[in-house]
Motif scaffolding. Structure first.
Motif, PDB file in Angstrom:
ATOM      1  N   ASP A 220     -36.725  80.644  47.331  1.00  0.00           N
ATOM      2  CA  ASP A 220     -37.287  80.118  48.737  1.00  0.00           C
ATOM      3  C   ASP A 220     -37.992  81.172  49.578  1.00  0.00           C
ATOM      4  N   SER A 221     -39.150  81.538  49.831  1.00  0.00           N
ATOM      5  CA  SER A 221     -39.773  82.529  50.412  1.00  0.00           C
ATOM      6  C   SER A 221     -39.171  82.381  52.104  1.00  0.00           C
ATOM      7  N   GLY A 222     -38.786  81.462  52.528  1.00  0.00           N
ATOM      8  CA  GLY A 222     -38.231  81.173  53.817  1.00  0.00           C
ATOM      9  C   GLY A 222     -36.935  81.529  54.102  1.00  0.00           C
ATOM     10  N   GLN A 223     -36.277  81.932  52.889  1.00  0.00           N
ATOM     11  CA  GLN A 223     -34.903  82.498  53.186  1.00  0.00           C
ATOM     12  C   GLN A 223     -34.755  84.144  52.458  1.00  0.00           C
ATOM     13  N   ASN A 224     -33.677  84.724  53.202  1.00  0.00           N
ATOM     14  CA  ASN A 224     -33.571  86.197  52.819  1.00  0.00           C
ATOM     15  C   ASN A 224     -32.181  85.772  51.856  1.00  0.00           C
ATOM     16  N   GLY A 225     -32.338  85.932  50.515  1.00  0.00           N
ATOM     17  CA  GLY A 225     -31.159  85.530  49.747  1.00  0.00           C
ATOM     18  C   GLY A 225     -30.220  86.545  49.799  1.00  0.00           C
ATOM     19  N   PHE A 226     -30.248  87.515  50.222  1.00  0.00           N
ATOM     20  CA  PHE A 226     -29.055  88.423  50.467  1.00  0.00           C
ATOM     21  C   PHE A 226     -28.206  87.987  51.377  1.00  0.00           C
ATOM     22  N   GLU A 227     -28.832  87.879  52.607  1.00  0.00           N
ATOM     23  CA  GLU A 227     -28.289  87.165  53.884  1.00  0.00           C
ATOM     24  C   GLU A 227     -27.634  86.080  53.781  1.00  0.00           C
ATOM     25  N   THR A 228     -28.226  85.066  52.962  1.00  0.00           N
ATOM     26  CA  THR A 228     -27.745  83.837  52.653  1.00  0.00           C
ATOM     27  C   THR A 228     -26.454  84.088  51.628  1.00  0.00           C
ATOM     28  N   GLU A 229     -26.362  84.994  50.795  1.00  0.00           N
ATOM     29  CA  GLU A 229     -25.067  85.291  50.091  1.00  0.00           C
ATOM     30  C   GLU A 229     -24.219  85.897  50.920  1.00  0.00           C
ATOM     31  N   ILE A 230     -24.193  86.804  51.661  1.00  0.00           N
ATOM     32  CA  ILE A 230     -23.598  87.619  52.532  1.00  0.00           C
ATOM     33  C   ILE A 230     -22.641  86.327  53.343  1.00  0.00           C
ATOM     34  N   GLU A 231     -23.364  85.503  54.003  1.00  0.00           N
ATOM     35  CA  GLU A 231     -23.042  84.360  54.890  1.00  0.00           C
ATOM     36  C   GLU A 231     -22.035  83.516  54.101  1.00  0.00           C
ATOM     37  N   ALA A 232     -22.430  83.042  52.882  1.00  0.00           N
ATOM     38  CA  ALA A 232     -21.882  82.253  52.249  1.00  0.00           C
ATOM     39  C   ALA A 232     -20.520  82.793  51.782  1.00  0.00           C
ATOM     40  N   PHE A 233     -20.714  84.208  51.322  1.00  0.00           N
ATOM     41  CA  PHE A 233     -19.480  84.967  50.855  1.00  0.00           C
ATOM     42  C   PHE A 233     -18.256  85.005  51.857  1.00  0.00           C
ATOM     43  N   ALA A 234     -18.861  85.259  53.329  1.00  0.00           N
ATOM     44  CA  ALA A 234     -18.044  85.236  54.461  1.00  0.00           C
ATOM     45  C   ALA A 234     -17.390  83.829  54.662  1.00  0.00           C
ATOM     46  N   ALA A 235     -18.052  82.917  54.394  1.00  0.00           N
ATOM     47  CA  ALA A 235     -17.635  81.479  54.526  1.00  0.00           C
ATOM     48  C   ALA A 235     -16.360  81.233  53.766  1.00  0.00           C
ATOM     49  N   CYS A 236     -16.422  81.667  52.646  1.00  0.00           N
ATOM     50  CA  CYS A 236     -15.536  81.392  51.642  1.00  0.00           C
ATOM     51  C   CYS A 236     -13.943  81.832  52.108  1.00  0.00           C
ATOM     52  N   PHE A 237     -13.903  82.831  52.796  1.00  0.00           N
ATOM     53  CA  PHE A 237     -12.784  83.385  53.260  1.00  0.00           C
ATOM     54  C   PHE A 237     -11.911  82.479  54.230  1.00  0.00           C
ATOM     55  N   GLY A 238     -12.764  81.349  54.801  1.00  0.00           N
ATOM     56  CA  GLY A 238     -12.180  80.629  55.712  1.00  0.00           C
ATOM     57  C   GLY A 238     -11.688  79.186  54.876  1.00  0.00           C
TER      58      GLY A 238
END
Length: 260
Positions: A220-238
């Motif tokens: 998806d050219s409209g997303q930064n995959g690394f940022e998407t991963e960082i945010e998803a990784f962080a959300a898992c902790f909750g």
């Protein structure tokens, strides 16, 4: 929910969606695509369903392309609308599911049928399956995401070769190039596909959903995959599942995930 061209079967937390047009080699006409949308929507909304296996009725075909008879009177605008509706309502709908979807390719997967399989998260195939995008033999190109997803799976050069030659390949060749994840004897295809999905279903559902989202972001050219991963990784902790996973690891037991 009753369907005309779709069969629904449940086996534990696995929902089977079976294209039931065996006499037409399970070709995807517009009515069948509409029913597929409804069937997947119901599966995604049903909390008792952990994952989905889609396959074709009979032993000859997963789905042998679109129903070409419907194409005869379609003009440019009609073709554009057909492709857009199918992408939004079925193919992208599957891609963006938070539940794992596996295509069990039990025979021919051609044209739109292969595009349907490529929209699934994983693909298994019977040894006797044949796969191909044959659209250029009709003066068309793949219109349900085939040019994009085939390139993502096998690379630009191989994708162009398969699309421009319209060659069919065997399940073994598909495995070699990464188009399918595994191959099996025809009678073992469903048991092995179920076993694969059952292994996935022992993992944390929210983490599986997050992984799907992050992997999809790579295309998806409209997303930064690394940022998407960082945010998803962080959300898992909750999540409660994270706490359960850590506790189970420390206590040397199997985790009991709840998708919370």
């Amino acid at each position: 929910m009753q369907f005309e061209n779709i069969l629904i079967q449940n086996k534990g937390r696995i929902r089977y969606i079976i294209i039931n047009r065996e006499s037409k080699l399970n070709a995807l006409n517009q009515f069948t695509l509409a029913e597929l949308h409804d069937a997947f929507a119901a599966a995604f909304e049903d909390e008792s369903v952990g994952g989905i296996i889609i396959t074709g009725a009979g032993k000859k075909a997963f789905a042998a392309g679109a129903d070409i008879a419907e194409f005869e009177k379609i003009d440019i605008d009609g073709g554009r609308q057909m492709a857009r509706n199918a992408q939004h309502n079925v193919f992208n709908f599957i891609v963006n599911s938070t539940k794992p979807v596996i295509a069990a390719i039990n025979g021919f997967a051609l044209g739109g049928g292969l595009e349907l399989a490529m929209a699934c998260h994983l693909r298994t195939a019977a040894f006797n399956a044949k796969l191909g995008l044959l659209e250029v033999t009709l003066g068309l190109i793949p219109g349900y995401g085939g040019t994009q997803r085939l390139t993502q799976l096998v690379g630009r050069g191989k994708a162009l070769e398969l699309i421009m030659t319209a060659d069919m390949i065997t399940a073994g060749q598909a495995l070699e190039i990464g188009l399918v994840n595994s191959i099996a004897e025809p009678d073992e295809l469903m048991p092995e596909t179920e076993a694969l999905l059952e292994r996935i279903l022992t993992r944390a559902p929210l983490a599986i959903a997050a992984a799907i989202k992050c992997v999809n972001a790579t295309g998806d050219s409209g997303q930064n995959g690394f940022e998407t991963e960082i945010e998803a990784f962080a959300a898992c902790f909750g999540t409660e599942d994270f706490g359960e996973g850590v506790a189970a690891f420390i206590q040397k037991r199997k985790p009991q995930f709840k998708g919370k």
